[in-house]
Design an enzyme around this catalytic site. Structure first.
Site, PDB file in Angstrom:
ATOM      1  N   TRP A  31      -8.418 -12.294   2.463  1.00 33.85           N
ATOM      2  CA  TRP A  31      -8.480 -13.754   2.577  1.00 33.85           C
ATOM      3  C   TRP A  31      -8.994 -14.086   3.977  1.00 33.85           C
ATOM      4  CZ3 TRP A  31      -7.908 -16.895  -1.455  1.00 33.85           C
ATOM      5  CH2 TRP A  31      -7.816 -18.266  -1.218  1.00 33.85           C
ATOM      6  N   VAL A  89      -5.190 -13.543   8.626  1.00 29.20           N
ATOM      7  CA  VAL A  89      -5.343 -14.904   9.141  1.00 29.20           C
ATOM      8  C   VAL A  89      -4.621 -15.858   8.204  1.00 29.20           C
ATOM      9  CG1 VAL A  89      -6.982 -16.760   9.660  1.00 29.20           C
ATOM     10  CG2 VAL A  89      -7.591 -14.397  10.177  1.00 29.20           C
ATOM     11  N   VAL A  90      -3.777 -16.702   8.783  1.00 29.90           N
ATOM     12  CA  VAL A  90      -3.137 -17.777   8.027  1.00 29.90           C
ATOM     13  C   VAL A  90      -3.475 -19.080   8.730  1.00 29.90           C
ATOM     14  CG1 VAL A  90      -0.969 -18.773   7.225  1.00 29.90           C
ATOM     15  CG2 VAL A  90      -1.268 -16.278   7.241  1.00 29.90           C
ATOM     16  N   ILE A  91      -4.150 -19.963   7.999  1.00 24.46           N
ATOM     17  CA  ILE A  91      -4.551 -21.256   8.542  1.00 24.46           C
ATOM     18  C   ILE A  91      -3.687 -22.338   7.904  1.00 24.46           C
ATOM     19  CG2 ILE A  91      -6.442 -22.910   8.763  1.00 24.46           C
ATOM     20  CD1 ILE A  91      -8.369 -20.464   8.621  1.00 24.46           C
ATOM     21  N   HIS A  97       2.950 -23.729   3.150  1.00 23.47           N
ATOM     22  CA  HIS A  97       2.754 -22.347   2.747  1.00 23.47           C
ATOM     23  C   HIS A  97       2.616 -21.414   3.948  1.00 23.47           C
ATOM     24  CE1 HIS A  97      -1.440 -23.015   3.782  1.00 23.47           C
ATOM     25  NE2 HIS A  97      -1.626 -21.716   3.661  1.00 23.47           N
TER      26      HIS A  97
END
Length: 160
Positions: A31, A89-91, A97
């Protein structure tokens, strides 16, 4: 330390241990693939720069950041792997979430490291928007992959 206060690619290479015989696992989320590939290249290049052999660096790819924990465990359970670097990566979005994913990954990676008594490095970029992620993947704040690799090298040194 916050990346606004320190470039993620800046580090002191004095006293880094010899890693020529060490084996590293990279687990990389698909992702945000362009960003995570950039993080992975930063980590890989840093390991090579400091003496790791290409054949001693193993990469597993997982669908997203939430899956980094299991991917890290699969690498860590190998007696041959000395340290695991998890990159994702978490945006932040419109929902919470990101809070749940980041918390689960942090807790999960910690548990994997403790279970297998080896370094499992948190290389998760957590940002408010995509530009901030790029800023931490080789942009104005350096590359989190580089920082994660240096951390892995330092932690492997504790076991030597």
């Amino acid at each position: 330390m916050a990346s606004a206060l320190k470039n993620l690619s800046d580090y002191n290479s004095d006293n880094l241990p010899d890693i020529s015989g060490k084996k590293f696992g990279l687990v990389v989320a698909e992702w945000n693939k362009e960003i995570t590939d950039t993080l992975c290249h930063g980590a890989y290049d840093t390991l090579i720069k400091h003496g790791a052999k290409a054949e001693n660096i193993h990469r597993n790819t997982v669908p997203g950041s939430f899956e980094l924990t299991l991917g890290a465990q699969l690498l860590a359970q190998s007696y041959e792997i000395d340290a695991v670097i998890a990159l994702g990566v978490v945006i932040k979005g419109e929902t919470k979430h990101d809070d749940y994913i980041c918390h689960a990954v942090a807790q999960g990676l910690t548990q994997v490291g403790l279970k297998f008594n080896k370094p499992v490095i948190f290389g998760l970029v957590t940002t408010n928007d995509e530009q901030q992620a790029w800023d931490r993947a080789g942009g104005k704040h350096g590359n989190k992959g580089v920082e994660a690799a240096v951390t892995a090298i330092q932690m492997v040194g504790l076991f030597s």
